[in-house]
Design a protein around this motif. Structure first.
Motif, PDB file in Angstrom:
ATOM      1  N   GLY A 116       0.817  -1.216   0.000  1.00  0.00           N
ATOM      2  CA  GLY A 116       0.000   0.000   0.000  1.00  0.00           C
ATOM      3  C   GLY A 116       0.842   1.252   0.000  1.00  0.00           C
ATOM      4  N   ASN A 117       0.317   2.296   0.601  1.00  0.00           N
ATOM      5  CA  ASN A 117       1.033   3.575   0.648  1.00  0.00           C
ATOM      6  C   ASN A 117       2.259   3.460   1.555  1.00  0.00           C
ATOM      7  OD1 ASN A 117      -0.974   4.857  -0.929  1.00  0.00           O
ATOM      8  ND2 ASN A 117      -2.259   5.078   0.897  1.00  0.00           N
ATOM      9  N   LEU A 118       3.368   4.019   1.088  1.00  0.00           N
ATOM     10  CA  LEU A 118       4.593   4.011   1.884  1.00  0.00           C
ATOM     11  C   LEU A 118       4.681   5.281   2.716  1.00  0.00           C
ATOM     12  CD1 LEU A 118       7.386   2.848   2.640  1.00  0.00           C
ATOM     13  CD2 LEU A 118       8.316   4.100   0.674  1.00  0.00           C
ATOM     14  N   HIS A 119       4.760   5.112   4.043  1.00  0.00           N
ATOM     15  CA  HIS A 119       4.998   6.243   4.943  1.00  0.00           C
ATOM     16  C   HIS A 119       6.502   6.357   5.147  1.00  0.00           C
ATOM     17  CE1 HIS A 119       0.729   6.713   6.048  1.00  0.00           C
ATOM     18  NE2 HIS A 119       0.681   5.400   5.941  1.00  0.00           N
ATOM     19  N   ARG A 120       7.106   7.359   4.537  1.00  0.00           N
ATOM     20  CA  ARG A 120       8.571   7.462   4.546  1.00  0.00           C
ATOM     21  C   ARG A 120       9.126   7.710   5.943  1.00  0.00           C
ATOM     22  NH1 ARG A 120      10.649   7.596  -0.509  1.00  0.00           N
ATOM     23  NH2 ARG A 120       9.198   8.033  -2.214  1.00  0.00           N
ATOM     24  N   ASP A 121       8.328   8.336   6.812  1.00  0.00           N
ATOM     25  CA  ASP A 121       8.847   8.616   8.153  1.00  0.00           C
ATOM     26  C   ASP A 121       9.086   7.348   8.957  1.00  0.00           C
ATOM     27  OD1 ASP A 121       6.154   8.083   8.315  1.00  0.00           O
ATOM     28  OD2 ASP A 121       5.722   9.612   9.818  1.00  0.00           O
ATOM     29  N   SER A 122       8.307   6.304   8.697  1.00  0.00           N
ATOM     30  CA  SER A 122       8.435   5.055   9.457  1.00  0.00           C
ATOM     31  C   SER A 122       8.812   3.859   8.600  1.00  0.00           C
ATOM     32  CB  SER A 122       7.112   4.737  10.168  1.00  0.00           C
ATOM     33  OG  SER A 122       6.096   4.485   9.204  1.00  0.00           O
ATOM     34  N   GLY A 123       8.711   3.990   7.276  1.00  0.00           N
ATOM     35  CA  GLY A 123       8.968   2.864   6.387  1.00  0.00           C
ATOM     36  C   GLY A 123       7.799   1.912   6.258  1.00  0.00           C
ATOM     37  N   MET A 124       6.675   2.233   6.911  1.00  0.00           N
ATOM     38  CA  MET A 124       5.523   1.329   6.906  1.00  0.00           C
ATOM     39  C   MET A 124       4.753   1.436   5.595  1.00  0.00           C
ATOM     40  SD  MET A 124       2.353   1.171   9.598  1.00  0.00           S
ATOM     41  CE  MET A 124       0.979   0.047   9.341  1.00  0.00           C
ATOM     42  N   MET A 125       4.303   0.255   5.092  1.00  0.00           N
ATOM     43  CA  MET A 125       3.425   0.191   3.929  1.00  0.00           C
ATOM     44  C   MET A 125       2.024  -0.138   4.431  1.00  0.00           C
ATOM     45  SD  MET A 125       5.988  -1.874   1.353  1.00  0.00           S
ATOM     46  CE  MET A 125       6.402  -3.129   2.577  1.00  0.00           C
ATOM     47  N   GLU A 126       1.058   0.702   4.075  1.00  0.00           N
ATOM     48  CA  GLU A 126      -0.257   0.595   4.725  1.00  0.00           C
ATOM     49  C   GLU A 126      -1.375   0.882   3.735  1.00  0.00           C
ATOM     50  OE1 GLU A 126      -3.604   2.944   6.462  1.00  0.00           O
ATOM     51  OE2 GLU A 126      -1.786   3.854   5.623  1.00  0.00           O
ATOM     52  N   SER A 127      -2.437   0.057   3.803  1.00  0.00           N
ATOM     53  CA  SER A 127      -3.607   0.265   2.955  1.00  0.00           C
ATOM     54  C   SER A 127      -4.773  -0.524   3.525  1.00  0.00           C
ATOM     55  CB  SER A 127      -3.336  -0.194   1.514  1.00  0.00           C
ATOM     56  OG  SER A 127      -3.155  -1.597   1.481  1.00  0.00           O
ATOM     57  N   ASN A 128      -5.968  -0.226   3.062  1.00  0.00           N
ATOM     58  CA  ASN A 128      -7.144  -0.988   3.495  1.00  0.00           C
ATOM     59  C   ASN A 128      -7.034  -2.451   3.073  1.00  0.00           C
ATOM     60  OD1 ASN A 128      -8.386   1.243   4.659  1.00  0.00           O
ATOM     61  ND2 ASN A 128      -9.450   1.810   2.766  1.00  0.00           N
ATOM     62  N   GLN A 129      -6.479  -2.689   1.876  1.00  0.00           N
ATOM     63  CA  GLN A 129      -6.326  -4.060   1.388  1.00  0.00           C
ATOM     64  C   GLN A 129      -5.343  -4.840   2.271  1.00  0.00           C
ATOM     65  OE1 GLN A 129      -6.152  -1.304  -0.425  1.00  0.00           O
ATOM     66  NE2 GLN A 129      -7.673  -1.492  -2.081  1.00  0.00           N
ATOM     67  N   SER A 130      -4.300  -4.166   2.696  1.00  0.00           N
ATOM     68  CA  SER A 130      -3.324  -4.815   3.572  1.00  0.00           C
ATOM     69  C   SER A 130      -3.950  -5.179   4.914  1.00  0.00           C
ATOM     70  CB  SER A 130      -2.123  -3.887   3.799  1.00  0.00           C
ATOM     71  OG  SER A 130      -1.174  -4.487   4.644  1.00  0.00           O
ATOM     72  N   ILE A 131      -4.771  -4.285   5.442  1.00  0.00           N
ATOM     73  CA  ILE A 131      -5.463  -4.544   6.712  1.00  0.00           C
ATOM     74  C   ILE A 131      -6.376  -5.756   6.579  1.00  0.00           C
ATOM     75  CG2 ILE A 131      -7.229  -3.657   8.279  1.00  0.00           C
ATOM     76  CD1 ILE A 131      -4.527  -2.434   8.790  1.00  0.00           C
ATOM     77  N   GLU A 132      -7.115  -5.849   5.469  1.00  0.00           N
ATOM     78  CA  GLU A 132      -8.013  -6.987   5.249  1.00  0.00           C
ATOM     79  C   GLU A 132      -7.228  -8.290   5.152  1.00  0.00           C
ATOM     80  OE1 GLU A 132     -11.384  -7.113   5.293  1.00  0.00           O
ATOM     81  OE2 GLU A 132     -11.113  -5.072   6.071  1.00  0.00           O
ATOM     82  N   MET A 133      -6.065  -8.247   4.494  1.00  0.00           N
ATOM     83  CA  MET A 133      -5.226  -9.433   4.385  1.00  0.00           C
ATOM     84  C   MET A 133      -4.724  -9.865   5.758  1.00  0.00           C
ATOM     85  SD  MET A 133      -1.696 -10.295   4.390  1.00  0.00           S
ATOM     86  CE  MET A 133      -0.764  -8.908   3.770  1.00  0.00           C
ATOM     87  N   MET A 134      -4.294  -8.913   6.585  1.00  0.00           N
ATOM     88  CA  MET A 134      -3.783  -9.220   7.924  1.00  0.00           C
ATOM     89  C   MET A 134      -4.833  -9.905   8.799  1.00  0.00           C
ATOM     90  SD  MET A 134      -1.580  -5.876   9.013  1.00  0.00           S
ATOM     91  CE  MET A 134      -0.190  -5.295   8.034  1.00  0.00           C
ATOM     92  N   LYS A 135      -6.089  -9.575   8.586  1.00  0.00           N
ATOM     93  CA  LYS A 135      -7.151 -10.159   9.397  1.00  0.00           C
ATOM     94  C   LYS A 135      -7.200 -11.673   9.277  1.00  0.00           C
ATOM     95  CE  LYS A 135     -10.244  -6.126   9.405  1.00  0.00           C
ATOM     96  NZ  LYS A 135     -11.546  -5.587   8.934  1.00  0.00           N
TER      97      LYS A 135
END
Length: 258
Positions: free
Chosen positions: A148-167
């Motif tokens: 998903g979207n890359l947050h450069r301050d933390s290096g985290m990749m995050e998106s709604n699709q990623s959250i659904e996959m993690m579930k």
């Protein structure tokens, strides 16, 4: 530049690139004796350029990299408590067994874990750029990548699709990070966009292992994501106060100090 100076510069480059190295590894790479490397390391230690911990030589990055604490960034926080994070990461990596399914949270201490991991047969869910890079070429580790979207301050990749996959992911071990651990206000992080993923991976893991250096204890950040009662094991450094050690023992949380 003399031959000795050139070799010592190469030593510095190797340990910076690899986040540490042993005497034997350096001797092999530079094709010199262990004794020669030990003499070089002694000189570099006297100059406060490197430090030795549990047989590993690491770069003392704080000397030429002052930290601005006003704003969180992954690059700057990599340098804070670097020695302690290195040891915490090494210990955490030693806890991973064959066929484990692990989740590695975003953060600078968990990055030390992914750097230290052997190429062991396991499955790992990662959702930060630094952990992905560290594990990408370890062929025995099956990677599940949250994107998903890359947050450069933390290096985290995050998106709604990623959250659904993690579930739908279940893990035997979660290696969790935090920016603050407080007795009354719980466990907190810097960024609100981390909240959903942290809550999900805690809920879906058999063992929750918090990697936090001693400076995190007593600190409070803006976003609460867990209480201490949700943690099974904490890996921290030996500077953790006796008061905190006693408190965690009362809570029946396994504490490992490195």
């Amino acid at each position: 530049m003399s031959k000795k100076e050139d070799r010592r510069n190469k030593i510095i480059s190797i340990i910076k690139e690899n986040n540490g190295a042993s005497v034997k590894e350096l001797a092999t790479k530079l094709d010199v004796s262990d004794m020669t490397i030990r003499r070089d390391i002694r000189i570099l230690e006297e100059q406060n350029i490197v430090e030795t911990f549990h047989g590993a030589i690491v770069y003392n990055s704080k000397i030429d990299n002052p930290i601005n604490e006003d704003k969180y960034s992954l690059d700057s926080h990599l340098l804070i408590k670097d020695r302690e994070k290195f040891l915490i990461g090494q210990k955490a990596a030693s806890m991973i067994k064959e066929d484990d399914i692990i989740i590695i949270d975003t953060g600078t201490t968990t990055e030390k874990l992914s750097q230290a991991m052997d190429d062991i047969k396991c499955t790992a869910l990662v959702f930060s750029s630094n952990n992905l890079i560290n594990l990408l070429f370890k062929k025995n580790i099956d990677l599940i990548i949250g994107g998903g979207n890359l947050h450069r301050d933390s290096g985290m990749m995050e998106s709604n699709q990623s959250i659904e996959m993690m579930k739908n992911i279940r893990a035997s071990k979660l290696f969790l990070s935090a920016a603050g651990v407080h007795k009354d206000l719980g466990i907190t992080c810097e960024n609100s966009y981390e909240l959903n993923s942290k809550k999900i991976i805690i809920r879906n893991s058999l063992e929750v292992i918090l990697l936090a250096d001693s400076s995190k204890f007593g600190a409070v950040k803006s976003t609460h994501f867990a209480d201490l009662s949700e943690i099974d094991t904490i890996i921290s450094d030996k500077n953790l106060s006796d008061e905190w050690q006693d408190y965690l023992k009362e809570m029946d949380i396994k504490l490992i100090l490195v």
